[in-house]
Design an enzyme around this catalytic site. Structure first.
Site, PDB file in Angstrom:
ATOM      1  N   HIS A  87       0.842  -1.197   0.000  1.00  0.00           N
ATOM      2  CA  HIS A  87       0.000   0.000   0.000  1.00  0.00           C
ATOM      3  C   HIS A  87       0.873   1.241   0.000  1.00  0.00           C
ATOM      4  O   HIS A  87       1.806   1.363   0.779  1.00  0.00           O
ATOM      5  CB  HIS A  87      -0.906   0.025   1.238  1.00  0.00           C
ATOM      6  CG  HIS A  87      -1.789   1.228   1.251  1.00  0.00           C
ATOM      7  ND1 HIS A  87      -2.955   1.300   0.527  1.00  0.00           N
ATOM      8  CD2 HIS A  87      -1.651   2.443   1.840  1.00  0.00           C
ATOM      9  CE1 HIS A  87      -3.509   2.483   0.686  1.00  0.00           C
ATOM     10  NE2 HIS A  87      -2.725   3.203   1.477  1.00  0.00           N
ATOM     11  N   ASP A  99     -14.799   3.630   7.744  1.00  0.00           N
ATOM     12  CA  ASP A  99     -13.779   4.489   7.131  1.00  0.00           C
ATOM     13  C   ASP A  99     -14.388   5.350   6.036  1.00  0.00           C
ATOM     14  O   ASP A  99     -14.044   6.527   5.900  1.00  0.00           O
ATOM     15  CB  ASP A  99     -12.614   3.672   6.572  1.00  0.00           C
ATOM     16  CG  ASP A  99     -11.610   4.586   5.866  1.00  0.00           C
ATOM     17  OD1 ASP A  99     -11.042   5.457   6.558  1.00  0.00           O
ATOM     18  OD2 ASP A  99     -11.427   4.467   4.651  1.00  0.00           O
ATOM     19  N   ARG A 135     -13.876  13.746   7.281  1.00  0.00           N
ATOM     20  CA  ARG A 135     -12.550  14.388   7.461  1.00  0.00           C
ATOM     21  C   ARG A 135     -12.264  15.332   6.304  1.00  0.00           C
ATOM     22  O   ARG A 135     -11.740  16.425   6.506  1.00  0.00           O
ATOM     23  CB  ARG A 135     -11.453  13.311   7.556  1.00  0.00           C
ATOM     24  CG  ARG A 135     -11.430  12.606   8.910  1.00  0.00           C
ATOM     25  CD  ARG A 135     -10.550  11.374   8.863  1.00  0.00           C
ATOM     26  NE  ARG A 135      -9.190  11.676   8.511  1.00  0.00           N
ATOM     27  CZ  ARG A 135      -8.388  10.840   7.820  1.00  0.00           C
ATOM     28  NH1 ARG A 135      -8.829   9.660   7.447  1.00  0.00           N
ATOM     29  NH2 ARG A 135      -7.160  11.180   7.551  1.00  0.00           N
ATOM     30  N   SER A 189      -7.340   4.885   9.107  1.00  0.00           N
ATOM     31  CA  SER A 189      -8.057   4.807   7.833  1.00  0.00           C
ATOM     32  C   SER A 189      -7.397   3.775   6.912  1.00  0.00           C
ATOM     33  O   SER A 189      -8.059   2.889   6.355  1.00  0.00           O
ATOM     34  CB  SER A 189      -8.065   6.204   7.195  1.00  0.00           C
ATOM     35  OG  SER A 189      -8.500   6.142   5.870  1.00  0.00           O
ATOM     36  N   LYS A 198      -8.544  -0.741   6.402  1.00  0.00           N
ATOM     37  CA  LYS A 198      -8.847  -1.362   5.098  1.00  0.00           C
ATOM     38  C   LYS A 198      -7.864  -2.490   4.796  1.00  0.00           C
ATOM     39  O   LYS A 198      -8.231  -3.540   4.279  1.00  0.00           O
ATOM     40  CB  LYS A 198      -8.787  -0.293   3.999  1.00  0.00           C
ATOM     41  CG  LYS A 198      -9.949   0.688   4.075  1.00  0.00           C
ATOM     42  CD  LYS A 198      -9.834   1.811   3.066  1.00  0.00           C
ATOM     43  CE  LYS A 198      -8.809   2.836   3.450  1.00  0.00           C
ATOM     44  NZ  LYS A 198      -8.971   4.180   2.976  1.00  0.00           N
TER      45      LYS A 198
HETATM   46  N1  URA Z   1      -5.499   7.246   2.347  1.00  0.00           N
HETATM   47  C1  URA Z   1      -6.505   6.740   3.082  1.00  0.00           C
HETATM   48  O1  URA Z   1      -7.086   5.712   2.723  1.00  0.00           O
HETATM   49  N2  URA Z   1      -6.845   7.370   4.217  1.00  0.00           N
HETATM   50  C2  URA Z   1      -6.236   8.504   4.656  1.00  0.00           C
HETATM   51  O2  URA Z   1      -6.603   9.020   5.685  1.00  0.00           O
HETATM   52  C3  URA Z   1      -5.188   9.015   3.865  1.00  0.00           C
HETATM   53  C4  URA Z   1      -4.827   8.357   2.715  1.00  0.00           C
END
Ligand code: URA
Length: 420
Positions: free
Chosen positions: A82, A161, A168, A183, A187
């Site tokens: 990621h 999220d 946010r 966040s 995932k």
């Molecule tokens: N990517 C995400 O999935 N969440 C964040 O808060 C920042 C980048």
């Protein structure tokens, strides 16, 4: 439990209990806590932070808000990668097939671009026919055949999220290390790969603009991953200048194919070898040096390209783009920006290049915006290059915008140079 007590505790830097954190996440996701109270709590987190224990609890509560993907029917060791997001970051298209060529499986669920940063799903959709949505059984089937697949994140993964991230974005609370960590990691943990390499980007085009913050984010994400039972490693890579020479969806697929064909050995190639080697080492394939050699060989032998091509085909995409990249969407309008005198390039601000590319139609400001897959910027210069008068600095491409003036001003603003 009540929300006022919870907001007050975080405002006073008093840690929340596990029960309070779970209650907060579940009550907001179900709609029992309104946006204005949740944004007040998020702002308290932005200002005061969370403890490591609270960050873990928040991440796990968010992970548990939706479906979890069981990967046990994939027959190889699974490692996900990621990136925290950047400009010109097409590494997933290269490291996935390269790592698969070395014997591990790379199951990836990715997102779309927003703002100045690109998204892997938009890039893949520039390949005619490529399906980014499919049943999980088909996703697993492709991975068991080629070792690699990328699909769009399923809607049922981490609903908490989805809701919190949208809030946010509209409440000025994106730039908080514990919130970014929760966040991303919620995932990644919901997607049950055995290993995870986190590529924390640092520089002008990244969320983390300085090394201190990048290290803090890398450290907490790795700890959260490990405490949740994953083999997890966070590395930091540079995002001061765009990664590679292309920014924009079809342009980036073309560049990824060029790297997979072994035609380019630049900073993008080095970053891909570095990330692939970390994935292989995490999977127990040997020392870092041995893994880096395996990654290089995966590309030089053509095996990684073969895997990419086969995967594209299994997704319904046109595999011929690997032999002929002119089959990718082509821009209707192009405009070259040239140096007005002899200069040395000191820096290229990737956020500005990302914004210029957005103005050309390559990205979206809001989630609903349509993307021009052919749009973007080809860089002909990088920091340290000496460019003679009249030589090209970059080419702007678009199919929806024939007036390049605004994007050109923005793109030129990205370049710092000195006369030579
Ligand atoms: N990517 C995400 O999935 N969440 C964040 O808060 C920042 C980048």
């Amino acid at each position: 439990m009540n929300i006022i007590d919870i907001i007050t505790k975080t405002k006073k830097t008093q840690p929340l209990s596990t029960e309070e954190m779970i209650w907060l996440v579940n009550s907001y996701t179900s709609g029992d806590i309104p946006d204005y109270q949740m944004s007040s709590w998020l702002m308290a987190v932005c200002l005061n932070g969370l403890t490591e224990e609270e960050t873990v609890t928040l991440t796990l509560a968010m992970r548990d808000s939706g479906e979890k993907v069981d990967m046990s029917n994939i027959d190889r060791f699974t490692v996900d990668k990621h990136s925290t997001g950047g400009v010109g970051d097409k590494t997933s298209l290269i490291i996935g097939p390269a790592a698969a060529a070395c014997g591990i499986a790379v199951p990836k669920m990715s997102g779309r671009g927003l703002g100045h940063t690109g998204g892997t799903i938009d890039k893949l959709e520039s390949i005619t026919g490529y399906r980014t949505e499919m049943e999980l059984s088909e996703f697993f089937d492709i991975i068991n055949k080629t070792g690699f697949s990328i699909i769009s994140q399923t809607g049922s993964l981490c609903p908490a999220d989805k809701k919190i991230y949208a809030l946010r974005n509209s409440s000025g609370t994106v730039d908080s290390i514990p919130l970014i960590c929760a966040s991303i990691m919620s995932k990644k943990l919901a997607l049950g790969s055995e290993g995870l390499v986190l590529d924390v980007k640092c520089g002008s085009g990244a969320f983390m603009k300085n090394c201190g913050d990048a290290h803090r984010l890398a450290d907490i994400m790795e700890r959260v991953g490990v405490s949740a039972g994953k083999k997890c490693r966070a590395v930091i890579t540079d995002m001061d200048a765009p990664l590679g020479s292309c920014v924009g969806n079809a342009l980036e697929v073309r560049e990824a194919v060029e790297i997979l064909r072994g035609e380019k050995k630049d900073k993008l190639y080095d970053t891909c070898i570095f990330l692939t080697a970390n994935m292989l080492e995490l999977a127990g394939k040997g020392s870092y040096d041995k893994c880096a050699e395996m990654a290089q060989k995966a590309i030089s032998s053509g095996k990684a390209l073969e895997i990419f091509q086969k995967t594209v085909e299994l997704h319904g995409g046109d595999p011929r783009i690997c032999d002929d990249t002119s089959l990718l969407p082509q821009p209707v309008f192009s405009h070259e920006l040239r140096a007005s005198r002899d200069v040395e390039i000191l820096s290229v601000n990737s956020e500005e290049i990302g914004m210029a590319s957005l103005l050309l139609g390559a990205g979206r400001i809001s989630k609903e915006d349509q993307v021009d897959l052919s749009a973007g910027i080809e860089m002909h210069c990088a920091p340290g290059d000496k460019i003679s008068m009249d030589a090209p600095l970059m080419t702007l491409h678009s199919s929806i915008c024939s007036d390049f003036s605004e994007a050109a001003v923005r793109a030129m603003k990205a370049i710092r140079f000195r006369d030579i």
